[in-house]
Design an enzyme around this catalytic site. Structure first.
Site, mmCIF file in Angstrom:
data_model
loop_
_atom_site.group_PDB
_atom_site.id
_atom_site.type_symbol
_atom_site.label_atom_id
_atom_site.label_comp_id
_atom_site.label_asym_id
_atom_site.label_seq_id
_atom_site.Cartn_x
_atom_site.Cartn_y
_atom_site.Cartn_z
ATOM 1 C CB ALA A 1 -56.327 2.967 41.541
ATOM 2 N N GLY B 1 -61.656 2.946 42.204
ATOM 3 C CA GLY B 1 -61.468 1.587 42.716
ATOM 4 C C GLY B 1 -62.028 1.402 44.124
ATOM 5 C CD GLU C 1 -63.991 0.289 39.548
ATOM 6 O OE1 GLU C 1 -64.369 0.414 38.376
ATOM 7 O OE2 GLU C 1 -62.796 0.249 39.882
ATOM 8 C CD GLU D 1 -62.223 5.389 37.825
ATOM 9 O OE1 GLU D 1 -63.266 6.065 37.807
ATOM 10 O OE2 GLU D 1 -62.046 4.429 38.600
HETATM 11 N N1 COA Z 1 -54.128 8.209 44.840
HETATM 12 C C1 COA Z 1 -53.059 8.638 45.500
HETATM 13 N N2 COA Z 1 -53.112 9.594 46.458
HETATM 14 C C2 COA Z 1 -54.316 10.069 46.767
HETATM 15 C C3 COA Z 1 -55.487 9.664 46.127
HETATM 16 C C4 COA Z 1 -55.356 8.674 45.121
HETATM 17 N N3 COA Z 1 -56.410 8.175 44.473
HETATM 18 N N4 COA Z 1 -56.532 10.350 46.633
HETATM 19 C C5 COA Z 1 -56.026 11.159 47.586
HETATM 20 N N5 COA Z 1 -54.692 11.000 47.649
HETATM 21 C C6 COA Z 1 -53.761 11.665 48.549
HETATM 22 C C7 COA Z 1 -53.473 13.096 48.114
HETATM 23 O O1 COA Z 1 -52.471 13.118 47.117
HETATM 24 C C8 COA Z 1 -53.025 13.698 49.411
HETATM 25 O O2 COA Z 1 -51.701 13.272 49.673
HETATM 26 P P1 COA Z 1 -50.581 14.376 50.127
HETATM 27 O O3 COA Z 1 -51.114 14.931 51.428
HETATM 28 O O4 COA Z 1 -49.346 13.564 50.302
HETATM 29 O O5 COA Z 1 -50.532 15.396 49.042
HETATM 30 C C9 COA Z 1 -53.909 13.016 50.435
HETATM 31 O O6 COA Z 1 -54.362 11.814 49.831
HETATM 32 C C10 COA Z 1 -55.126 13.826 50.804
HETATM 33 O O7 COA Z 1 -55.825 14.152 49.621
HETATM 34 P P2 COA Z 1 -56.210 15.656 49.188
HETATM 35 O O8 COA Z 1 -56.350 15.680 47.719
HETATM 36 O O9 COA Z 1 -55.246 16.604 49.786
HETATM 37 O O10 COA Z 1 -57.599 15.780 49.913
HETATM 38 P P3 COA Z 1 -58.840 16.683 49.468
HETATM 39 O O11 COA Z 1 -59.808 16.558 50.585
HETATM 40 O O12 COA Z 1 -58.401 18.017 49.031
HETATM 41 O O13 COA Z 1 -59.445 15.938 48.164
HETATM 42 C C11 COA Z 1 -60.219 14.053 46.882
HETATM 43 C C12 COA Z 1 -59.965 14.645 48.286
HETATM 44 C C13 COA Z 1 -60.638 12.598 47.080
HETATM 45 C C14 COA Z 1 -61.324 14.819 46.183
HETATM 46 C C15 COA Z 1 -58.931 14.136 46.042
HETATM 47 O O14 COA Z 1 -57.862 13.612 46.828
HETATM 48 C C16 COA Z 1 -58.986 13.345 44.773
HETATM 49 O O15 COA Z 1 -59.564 13.793 43.805
HETATM 50 N N6 COA Z 1 -58.361 12.158 44.737
HETATM 51 C C17 COA Z 1 -58.314 11.324 43.557
HETATM 52 C C18 COA Z 1 -59.594 10.564 43.364
HETATM 53 C C19 COA Z 1 -59.543 9.756 42.096
HETATM 54 O O16 COA Z 1 -59.394 10.263 41.009
HETATM 55 N N7 COA Z 1 -59.698 8.428 42.233
HETATM 56 C C20 COA Z 1 -59.675 7.522 41.121
HETATM 57 C C21 COA Z 1 -58.303 7.081 40.855
HETATM 58 S S1 COA Z 1 -58.197 6.092 39.382
#
Ligand code: COA
Length: 333
Positions: A139, A184, A187, A207
């Site tokens: 999400a 999500g 999911e 989460e």
């Molecule tokens: N929601 C919103 N933005 C997200 C996102 C999410 N779930 N996951 C990634 N992004 C965005 C980042 O903020 C970043 O945006 P920016 O360039 O404008 O800052 C872009 O996507 C790239 O992500 P980044 O974190 O820089 O890549 P990474 O390779 O370093 O890390 C992840 C990848 C997936 C490990 C990390 O982005 C992450 O932990 N995301 C959240 C995952 C999560 O908790 N999902 C459940 C949500 S309830």
């Protein structure tokens, strides 16, 4: 042995040999399952009455947004794209710069496109995948910054509504997973009939790291596939697991000889599209509904549906083609 009518659609009557079964709780459960079957059946009888016009084998139709008209080209700034290739629909998450994070507009388009696919009798299988480096990283966390618990619940509900449409779609839907499939995103993939996973895909339910709980079936669909203990570890530690691991646990299919998840999912879709339509639809309902029913009721349903499928023109054709040592020509009825 006497045969008693159990229920019927326009063209089909379901039968049982034992009238006393009507009174048992198992039978009530069976009745519920049958209603689901009838729901899955109706588009088919409809389909068989229609003449298919203008759908050539490799024709491609592309849409960049559900409310936009046919574009014939691939120009889109929408966060989900849709196109058709022959009898396969491709639904593509398209926010690569945000790793395809799911926001309200994404849910809206996912909903529109699965409906478009389900309603088009010329389409047989859908493939859901992500543009860029990932399937979907969950999400959209930015969306959470300014919303309250009621708005959060609404968002969860709309996500769940979308997932239900994917899981209950009468035709098969394949999720092609590469890169991240988190929260999500995972999911959504779990709501599909198959996950085809790249070996290095990264899946998980992170989460708890945000102080949140999975709200789209993570605590329910995942344990049904990989067991409670593995799910508990993934959920409570936010530990990720790989595509390879998912294949080993039996929750995903691997790539086989294909170079990536999309190619493998497309090949799978093509194989499914070659088969008779009705048994595929019935198999989907049996697999989904049967898993939540008692074994007894589900076995009865399997037999009733098997007998019903035996009466179809495609079954006649399949059997005849085998005996005549030729390829069957299924017509979808
Ligand atoms: N929601 C919103 N933005 C997200 C996102 C999410 N779930 N996951 C990634 N992004 C965005 C980042 O903020 C970043 O945006 P920016 O360039 O404008 O800052 C872009 O996507 C790239 O992500 P980044 O974190 O820089 O890549 P990474 O390779 O370093 O890390 C992840 C990848 C997936 C490990 C990390 O982005 C992450 O932990 N995301 C959240 C995952 C999560 O908790 N999902 C459940 C949500 S309830």
């Amino acid at each position: 042995m006497g045969v008693t009518a159990l229920g019927s659609t326009k063209s089909t009557t379901f039968v049982t040999s034992d009238p006393s079964r009507f009174r048992s709780p198992k039978f009530a459960e069976l009745g519920l399952l049958i209603r689901r079957f009838v729901g899955a059946m109706l588009p088919i009888s409809h389909a068989s009455m229609r003449i298919r016009v203008g759908v050539c084998a490799r024709e491609e139709r592309r849409f960049s947004g559900a409310r936009q008209s046919w574009t014939g080209g691939r120009v889109s700034t929408e966060p989900v794209e849709y196109h058709e290739q022959g009898d396969i629909a491709f639904i593509t998450l398209n926010r690569p710069e945000k790793l395809n994070a799911l926001n309200p507009r994404v849910f809206e388009l996912l909903d529109d496109f699965i409906t478009r696919f389900a309603d088009d009798d010329s389409l047989k299988v859908a493939v859901l995948h992500g543009n860029g480096t990932s399937f979907a990283a969950g999400a959209d966390i930015e969306h959470y910054v300014d919303i309250d618990a009621v708005q959060y619940l609404d968002f969860m509900r709309s996500g769940n509504g979308v997932q239900l449409k994917y899981s209950q779609c009468p035709k098969p839907v394949i999720a092609a997973v590469h890169g991240y499939a988190l929260g999500g995103g995972l999911e959504l993939a779990l709501a599909c009939d198959f996950i085809v996973a790249a070996p290095d895909a990264q899946m998980g339910l992170p989460e708890v790291r945000l102080g949140l709980l999975p709200g789209g079936g993570g605590t329910q669909r995942l344990p049904r596939l990989i067991g409670t203990t593995r799910t508990a570890e993934i959920l409570m530690t936010a530990k990720r697991f790989s595509g390879d691991q998912a294949v080993e646990w039996g929750m995903a299919l691997g790539l086989g000889d294909h170079e990536d998840a999309l190619a493998a999912a497309t090949a799978l879709a093509e194989r499914i599209a070659l088969q008779a339509v009705l048994p595929i639809r019935m198999a989907k309902v049996l697999l989904r509904s049967g898993a939540d029913a008692s074994l007894d009721a589900a076995m009865d349903l399997e037999q009733s549906m098997g007998a019903m499928i035996f009466t179809t023109a495609d079954a006649r054709e399949g059997i005849r083609a085998f005996v005549e040592k030729r390829r069957p020509e299924f017509k979808g009825n």
